[in-house]
Design an enzyme around this catalytic site. Structure first.
Site, mmCIF file in Angstrom:
data_model
loop_
_atom_site.group_PDB
_atom_site.id
_atom_site.type_symbol
_atom_site.label_atom_id
_atom_site.label_comp_id
_atom_site.label_asym_id
_atom_site.label_seq_id
_atom_site.Cartn_x
_atom_site.Cartn_y
_atom_site.Cartn_z
ATOM 1 N N LYS A 232 48.918 61.684 1.659
ATOM 2 C CA LYS A 232 48.937 62.853 2.538
ATOM 3 C C LYS A 232 47.614 63.586 2.401
ATOM 4 O O LYS A 232 47.282 64.107 1.332
ATOM 5 C CB LYS A 232 50.095 63.790 2.194
ATOM 6 C CG LYS A 232 50.211 64.981 3.137
ATOM 7 C CD LYS A 232 51.472 65.784 2.852
ATOM 8 C CE LYS A 232 51.585 67.005 3.763
ATOM 9 N NZ LYS A 232 51.615 66.636 5.196
ATOM 10 N N HIS B 38 52.938 66.414 -2.902
ATOM 11 C CA HIS B 38 53.144 65.272 -2.015
ATOM 12 C C HIS B 38 52.402 64.050 -2.543
ATOM 13 O O HIS B 38 51.549 64.160 -3.427
ATOM 14 C CB HIS B 38 52.648 65.584 -0.596
ATOM 15 C CG HIS B 38 53.593 66.410 0.210
ATOM 16 N ND1 HIS B 38 53.587 67.783 0.166
ATOM 17 C CD2 HIS B 38 54.577 66.057 1.065
ATOM 18 C CE1 HIS B 38 54.530 68.244 0.975
ATOM 19 N NE2 HIS B 38 55.146 67.215 1.530
#
Length: 252
Positions: free
Chosen positions: A140, A136
């Site tokens: 995040k 990700h």
């Protein structure tokens, strides 16, 4: 449909745009600078709230909506150890709540395929080790992703050789069930490797490996729009309903 958007980051803005495209009204936007306005008085004019915030604030945000009698859709990850509490509150209050770790249709197809594959391997008594890798964007902060946890639970629920999961997440401070050495994981532990790089919206790979071959399931999200669209579709589904729902209900 009159919607409240709770969390006005990149996802919140995508949700606002899709609400407009689909003929809905954004009646309330809550972000850090006006968090105090998330109360029963401001929620009165809304049919449903769509919540994408942080692991630290999601529980209180959702609880406020349920106590105000407002249906709520949430996609915040990293906090779901307390999700059963809110589901119980929703049922107690006769409210409506929809939670998913990932609102992308393709990811939810991946969940189903992964469960079926694990069950098939179990029935065949085949010897495969299983590992999950998720990548990700650097913003995040939680690890592993909610999607990776759901994938791991799909394996653990159908393959008796795996009983728990551990997370290998170098450089990620708030990783859950952390292991510093994935090679040292016990055979019954499923290793989830978490990587944070660039602006990657999300890539998840489940690898089944035997001595003779490797079988992989992989899904890559191209952009956040697919997640925002799924959340809005979930909100449309939730309006007028009572109870606790998830993507399995939406996809039936």
């Amino acid at each position: 449909m009159k919607a409240a958007i709770i969390g006005y980051g990149k996802m919140g803005r995508e949700i606002e745009q899709i609400l407009k495209e689909r003929g809905h009204e954004t009646a309330l936007i809550i972000d850090t600078d006006n968090a105090a306005e998330l109360d029963a008085a401001h929620l009165t004019e809304t049919d449903v709230a769509i919540e994408f915030t942080t692991p630290q604030t999601a529980y209180d945000n959702i609880r406020t909506c349920l106590e105000a009698g407002t249906a709520v859709v949430s996609g915040t990850t990293g906090w779901t150890g307390r999700l059963p509490e809110l589901q119980a509150l929703c049922r107690e209050r006769g409210g409506a709540m929809f939670y998913a770790s990932n609102y992308c249709l393709g990811v939810n197809l991946l969940f189903r395929l992964n469960r079926e594959l694990a069950a098939m391997i179990e029935r065949l008594h085949a010897t495969y080790d299983v590992r999950i890798k998720e990548i990700h964007h650097t913003q995040k902060k939680d690890a592993p992703s909610g999607t990776a946890i759901t994938l791991a639970e799909g394996v653990i629920g159908n393959l008796t050789t795996k009983r728990t999961w551990v997370n290998y997440a170098p450089g990620i401070e708030c990783a859950a069930n952390r292991t510093e050495d994935p090679a040292a994981a016990a055979p019954e532990q499923l290793v989830i490797s978490s990587v944070r790089e660039g602006t990657v919206p999300g890539t998840h790979t489940v690898s089944y490996e035997s001595e003779d071959d490797v079988l992989e399931l992989r899904h890559t999200i191209k952009n956040r729009r697919t997640l925002a669209l799924g959340a809005v579709v979930a909100a449309e589904f939730l309006c007028g309903r009572k109870g606790v729902f998830g993507m399995e209900d939406l996809m039936q």
